[in-house]
Scaffold this motif. Structure first.
Motif, PDB file in Angstrom:
ATOM      1  N   VAL A   1       1.027  -0.992   0.298  1.00 50.42           N
ATOM      2  CA  VAL A   1      -0.024  -0.498  -0.261  1.00 50.42           C
ATOM      3  C   VAL A   1       1.009   1.189  -0.009  1.00 50.42           C
ATOM      4  CG1 VAL A   1      -0.965   1.001   1.767  1.00 50.42           C
ATOM      5  CG2 VAL A   1      -2.030  -1.036   1.082  1.00 50.42           C
ATOM      6  N   LEU A   2       1.889   0.940   1.331  1.00 47.76           N
ATOM      7  CA  LEU A   2       2.713   2.001   0.738  1.00 47.76           C
ATOM      8  C   LEU A   2       3.301   2.480  -0.470  1.00 47.76           C
ATOM      9  CD1 LEU A   2       3.980   1.668   4.160  1.00 47.76           C
ATOM     10  CD2 LEU A   2       2.581   4.234   4.054  1.00 47.76           C
ATOM     11  N   ARG A   3       3.959   1.609  -1.112  1.00 46.81           N
ATOM     12  CA  ARG A   3       4.345   2.044  -2.074  1.00 46.81           C
ATOM     13  C   ARG A   3       3.652   2.287  -3.606  1.00 46.81           C
ATOM     14  NH1 ARG A   3       7.628  -3.032  -0.030  1.00 46.81           N
ATOM     15  NH2 ARG A   3       9.812  -2.458   0.494  1.00 46.81           N
ATOM     16  N   GLU A   4       2.111   1.527  -3.882  1.00 43.37           N
ATOM     17  CA  GLU A   4       1.445   2.029  -3.924  1.00 43.37           C
ATOM     18  C   GLU A   4       0.959   3.522  -4.314  1.00 43.37           C
ATOM     19  OE1 GLU A   4      -0.178   1.575  -7.532  1.00 43.37           O
ATOM     20  OE2 GLU A   4       0.673   0.352  -7.037  1.00 43.37           O
ATOM     21  N   VAL A   5       0.951   4.336  -3.800  1.00 41.39           N
ATOM     22  CA  VAL A   5       0.175   5.347  -3.340  1.00 41.39           C
ATOM     23  C   VAL A   5       1.831   6.776  -3.546  1.00 41.39           C
ATOM     24  CG1 VAL A   5      -1.457   5.215  -1.752  1.00 41.39           C
ATOM     25  CG2 VAL A   5       0.874   6.287  -0.587  1.00 41.39           C
ATOM     26  N   ALA A   6       3.028   5.706  -2.416  1.00 37.37           N
ATOM     27  CA  ALA A   6       3.999   6.676  -3.458  1.00 37.37           C
ATOM     28  C   ALA A   6       4.114   6.896  -5.126  1.00 37.37           C
ATOM     29  CB  ALA A   6       5.552   5.885  -3.049  1.00 37.37           C
ATOM     30  N   ALA A   7       4.003   5.444  -5.677  1.00 36.18           N
ATOM     31  CA  ALA A   7       4.185   5.886  -6.747  1.00 36.18           C
ATOM     32  C   ALA A   7       3.096   6.772  -7.290  1.00 36.18           C
ATOM     33  CB  ALA A   7       3.751   4.640  -7.410  1.00 36.18           C
ATOM     34  N   ALA A   8       2.206   6.850  -6.596  1.00 34.56           N
ATOM     35  CA  ALA A   8       0.757   7.834  -7.343  1.00 34.56           C
ATOM     36  C   ALA A   8       0.350   9.069  -7.052  1.00 34.56           C
ATOM     37  CB  ALA A   8      -0.719   7.116  -6.702  1.00 34.56           C
ATOM     38  N   VAL A   9       1.605   9.304  -6.041  1.00 35.31           N
ATOM     39  CA  VAL A   9       2.294  10.311  -5.610  1.00 35.31           C
ATOM     40  C   VAL A   9       2.297  11.550  -6.834  1.00 35.31           C
ATOM     41  CG1 VAL A   9       4.066  12.025  -4.374  1.00 35.31           C
ATOM     42  CG2 VAL A   9       3.182  10.481  -3.018  1.00 35.31           C
ATOM     43  N   THR A  10       3.215  11.064  -7.464  1.00 30.22           N
ATOM     44  CA  THR A  10       4.123  11.722  -8.821  1.00 30.22           C
ATOM     45  C   THR A  10       3.590  11.002 -10.524  1.00 30.22           C
ATOM     46  OG1 THR A  10       5.608   9.715  -8.611  1.00 30.22           O
ATOM     47  CG2 THR A  10       6.187  11.865  -8.063  1.00 30.22           C
ATOM     48  N   ALA A  11       1.610  10.494 -10.199  1.00 33.44           N
ATOM     49  CA  ALA A  11       1.090   9.909 -10.803  1.00 33.44           C
ATOM     50  C   ALA A  11       0.275  11.597 -11.751  1.00 33.44           C
ATOM     51  CB  ALA A  11       0.102   8.756 -10.722  1.00 33.44           C
ATOM     52  N   PRO A  12       0.505  11.888 -13.073  1.00 34.19           N
ATOM     53  CA  PRO A  12      -0.353  13.100 -13.672  1.00 34.19           C
ATOM     54  C   PRO A  12      -1.270  12.818 -12.868  1.00 34.19           C
ATOM     55  CG  PRO A  12       0.407  11.496 -15.765  1.00 34.19           C
ATOM     56  CD  PRO A  12       0.404  10.731 -14.129  1.00 34.19           C
ATOM     57  N   ARG A  13      -2.123  14.434 -11.937  1.00 35.22           N
ATOM     58  CA  ARG A  13      -3.533  14.793 -11.289  1.00 35.22           C
ATOM     59  C   ARG A  13      -4.277  15.903 -11.678  1.00 35.22           C
ATOM     60  NH1 ARG A  13      -2.527  14.520  -5.488  1.00 35.22           N
ATOM     61  NH2 ARG A  13       0.197  15.109  -5.487  1.00 35.22           N
ATOM     62  N   GLY A  14      -4.846  16.393 -13.304  1.00 34.52           N
ATOM     63  CA  GLY A  14      -5.160  17.475 -13.380  1.00 34.52           C
ATOM     64  C   GLY A  14      -5.101  16.707 -14.740  1.00 34.52           C
ATOM     65  N   GLU A  15      -6.035  18.224 -15.977  1.00 37.03           N
ATOM     66  CA  GLU A  15      -6.711  17.850 -17.254  1.00 37.03           C
ATOM     67  C   GLU A  15      -6.160  19.541 -17.807  1.00 37.03           C
ATOM     68  OE1 GLU A  15     -10.069  15.137 -18.491  1.00 37.03           O
ATOM     69  OE2 GLU A  15     -10.307  15.706 -16.469  1.00 37.03           O
ATOM     70  N   VAL A  16      -5.888  18.888 -18.938  1.00 33.99           N
ATOM     71  CA  VAL A  16      -6.419  20.582 -19.443  1.00 33.99           C
ATOM     72  C   VAL A  16      -6.935  20.241 -20.130  1.00 33.99           C
ATOM     73  CG1 VAL A  16      -5.068  21.538 -21.655  1.00 33.99           C
ATOM     74  CG2 VAL A  16      -3.750  20.620 -19.801  1.00 33.99           C
ATOM     75  N   LEU A  17      -8.064  21.634 -20.583  1.00 34.30           N
ATOM     76  CA  LEU A  17      -9.377  21.567 -20.578  1.00 34.30           C
ATOM     77  C   LEU A  17      -9.864  22.541 -22.237  1.00 34.30           C
ATOM     78  CD1 LEU A  17     -11.098  22.211 -17.070  1.00 34.30           C
ATOM     79  CD2 LEU A  17     -10.200  20.330 -18.175  1.00 34.30           C
ATOM     80  N   ALA A  18     -11.202  21.972 -22.861  1.00 32.08           N
ATOM     81  CA  ALA A  18     -11.231  22.904 -24.355  1.00 32.08           C
ATOM     82  C   ALA A  18     -11.508  24.198 -23.944  1.00 32.08           C
ATOM     83  CB  ALA A  18     -11.420  22.621 -24.576  1.00 32.08           C
ATOM     84  N   ALA A  19     -10.977  25.174 -24.290  1.00 32.56           N
ATOM     85  CA  ALA A  19     -12.221  26.837 -23.550  1.00 32.56           C
ATOM     86  C   ALA A  19     -12.549  27.073 -24.523  1.00 32.56           C
ATOM     87  CB  ALA A  19     -10.363  27.745 -22.701  1.00 32.56           C
ATOM     88  N   GLN A  20     -13.501  27.825 -23.888  1.00 30.81           N
ATOM     89  CA  GLN A  20     -14.435  28.551 -24.146  1.00 30.81           C
ATOM     90  C   GLN A  20     -14.805  29.431 -25.369  1.00 30.81           C
ATOM     91  OE1 GLN A  20     -18.698  28.987 -23.363  1.00 30.81           O
ATOM     92  NE2 GLN A  20     -19.010  30.765 -23.863  1.00 30.81           N
TER      93      GLN A  20
END
Length: 486
Positions: free
Chosen positions: A109-128
């Motif tokens: 569990v600790l190693r998995e969340v450690a890997a998730a720390v640097t996973a992409p978290r967010g998106e670039v959105l299409a703007a109006q």
């Protein structure tokens, strides 16, 4: 010698402001294993003070630095494997095999969340608007209130805090009164030794009689922004209701009334082994344990004979013995509760194939029942002990109906040598988790873990665990001046 532990607040071990303490008993002997501080509501406030004060700095720590701490904690946990086995045997009468399993899963569990720390978290959105950039950004919530249970203490103690910490939150952890060390203070010790800064994780222990008051005070504090609870459905309803009253999001992983379904194309010997593990690992004290074994009628006679013989031969007794499978339950009261469920079932027409009878202190024998009537309390109640019921079915439709005949919906196992057949059945079972050609007890930290119906809501594991403890913000950047109507 009896251990003595204080509260952990702002990196320091401090007594409760009232000076009160409470006993941490071991079910196997009934003797005091440890004495811990008994927090009051004023201590809850101090713990939240510390978590709030530490939040900005911890949220600003680079993902790479947070990851390094979590990875170091995983290594330290594995190094302390024998200490965990001694602690779990002394505090919750856990067998050594169960303790080693706790270490292995918690480290993952600790190693998995450690890997998730640097996973992409967010998106670039299409703007109006022309020339605008839109971003959806996930950011930590703030202070998280975490509640950890006693039954898989190191796994669930780690899971209570790992994803919130990885996401950049700070935590106040209230461990179970039945295992304040194993699912609370021990976990905090490992993380502190791995370099977690003071105040990022705070632990408050309490007397059982104060539990409702402590939980209410923790959830109600306006600086607490989310709740993470694993435990029984009954208590989870209280926690969820309290969180909703104060408009706090909550992740609730609650009880199960799980089934292992043995289809007509199953390997019987494999099915017997799988069902025995599902029903009796940790003496059935796992939210994923199989209370019900549903067997196709064509296999029922052979399966039942082999299963009863295997269960009868399971080694029982002292949890310190390396071969013990059926150890004592968490308390004599728990054993009495399980015995009462069996007694009620038999009085209403169920048949005992093996086990049953009066408990011996916290020990209850591994028990298998058949012909359980629907008016028996055990038909709907979670056993949470070394008891399971064998039932039969003639068609897939009948097996699915029986498996779904519960208010819970956590997990199930479907034993079959035909994967297509198993997937068809799995698609109709109303659970958050389904394992085809495997039993019901499985936990992989990269997978979405959680239930439906009265087994709770929200998911642990992988990106789902991180997302549960973050907020999504919409941020825009205009690269050219806008034109306004006035």
């Amino acid at each position: 010698m009896t251990l003595t532990r204080e509260l952990l607040i702002a990196g320091k071990e401090v007594p409760a402001r009232s000076g009160r303490t409470t006993e941490d008993l071991t079910s196997h002997t009934g003797r005091t294993y440890a004495t811990v501080a008994a927090a009051g509501t004023e201590d809850v406030t101090l713990a939240v003070d510390a978590a709030e004060a530490a939040f900005d700095d911890w949220a600003a720590v680079s993902p790479y630095a947070r990851r390094a701490i979590l990875l170091k904690a995983a290594d330290l946990l594995e190094e302390r494997r024998e200490a965990v086995a001694d602690l779990m045997a002394g505090e919750v009468a856990g067998t050594r095999g169960w303790a080693y399993f706790n270490v292995a899963v918690a480290a993952t569990v600790l190693r998995e969340v450690a890997a998730a720390v640097t996973a992409p978290r967010g998106e670039v959105l299409a703007a109006q608007e022309a020339g605008a950039l839109g971003l959806a950004v996930r950011e930590p919530l703030g202070v998280v209130a975490a509640f950890s249970p006693w039954n898989a203490p190191v796994i669930l103690g780690v899971r209570a805090v790992a994803a919130p910490l990885a996401a950049g939150n700070t935590v106040v952890l209230k461990p179970s009164e039945d295992a304040p060390l194993a699912c609370g203070l021990f976990v905090a010790d490992v993380l502190r030794d791995a370099g977690l800064p003071d105040g990022v994780l705070n632990v408050i222990t309490n007397d059982p009689t104060d539990a409702p008051r402590i939980a209410e005070a923790l959830i109600a504090d306006p600086r607490v922004r989310a709740v993470n609870f694993t435990g029984s459905t009954n208590v989870g309803r209280v926690i969820g209701t309290t969180a909703a009253r104060f408009l706090k999001p909550a992740v609730l992983e609650l009880g199960g009334k799980n089934a292992v379904i043995v289809l007509d194309d199953a390997d019987i010997d494999y099915a017997v082994d799988a069902a025995a593990f599902a029903a009796f690992m940790n003496s059935g004290q796992i939210c994923m344990s199989a209370d019900r074994i549903l067997v196709h009628a064509s296999l029922a006679e052979e399966f039942t004979a082999k299963f009863a013989a295997k269960v009868t031969a399971l080694p029982a007794g002292d949890p310190a013995e390396p071969d013990t499978v059926i150890g004592p339950l968490v308390s004599p009261a728990a054993a009495v509760r399980v015995a009462a469920l069996v007694e009620d079932a038999v009085a209403k027409g169920a048949t005992v194939l093996t086990g049953g009878g009066a408990p011996d202190g916290a020990h209850h024998p591994a028990t298998v029942l058949t012909h359980l009537p629907e008016d028996a309390e055990l038909y709907h109640a979670e056993a949470f002990g070394p008891v399971c019921v064998i039932d039969t079915f003639a068609t897939d439709d009948e097996a699915i109906a029986k498996a779904n005949d519960t208010e819970n919906g956590l997990t199930c196992g479907i034993i079959t040598e035909n994967g297509t057949h198993g997937l068809r059945v799995a698609g109709r079972i109303r659970t958050g988790i389904a394992h085809v050609n495997d039993q019901s007890v499985a936990d992989e930290p990269q997978a979405p873990f959680g239930g439906v119906k009265s087994s709770g809501y929200g998911r642990f594991g992988g990106r789902w665990g991180i997302e549960a403890f973050t907020d999504t913000r919409w941020i825009t950047l205009a690269t050219q001046h806008a034109h306004y109507p006035f």
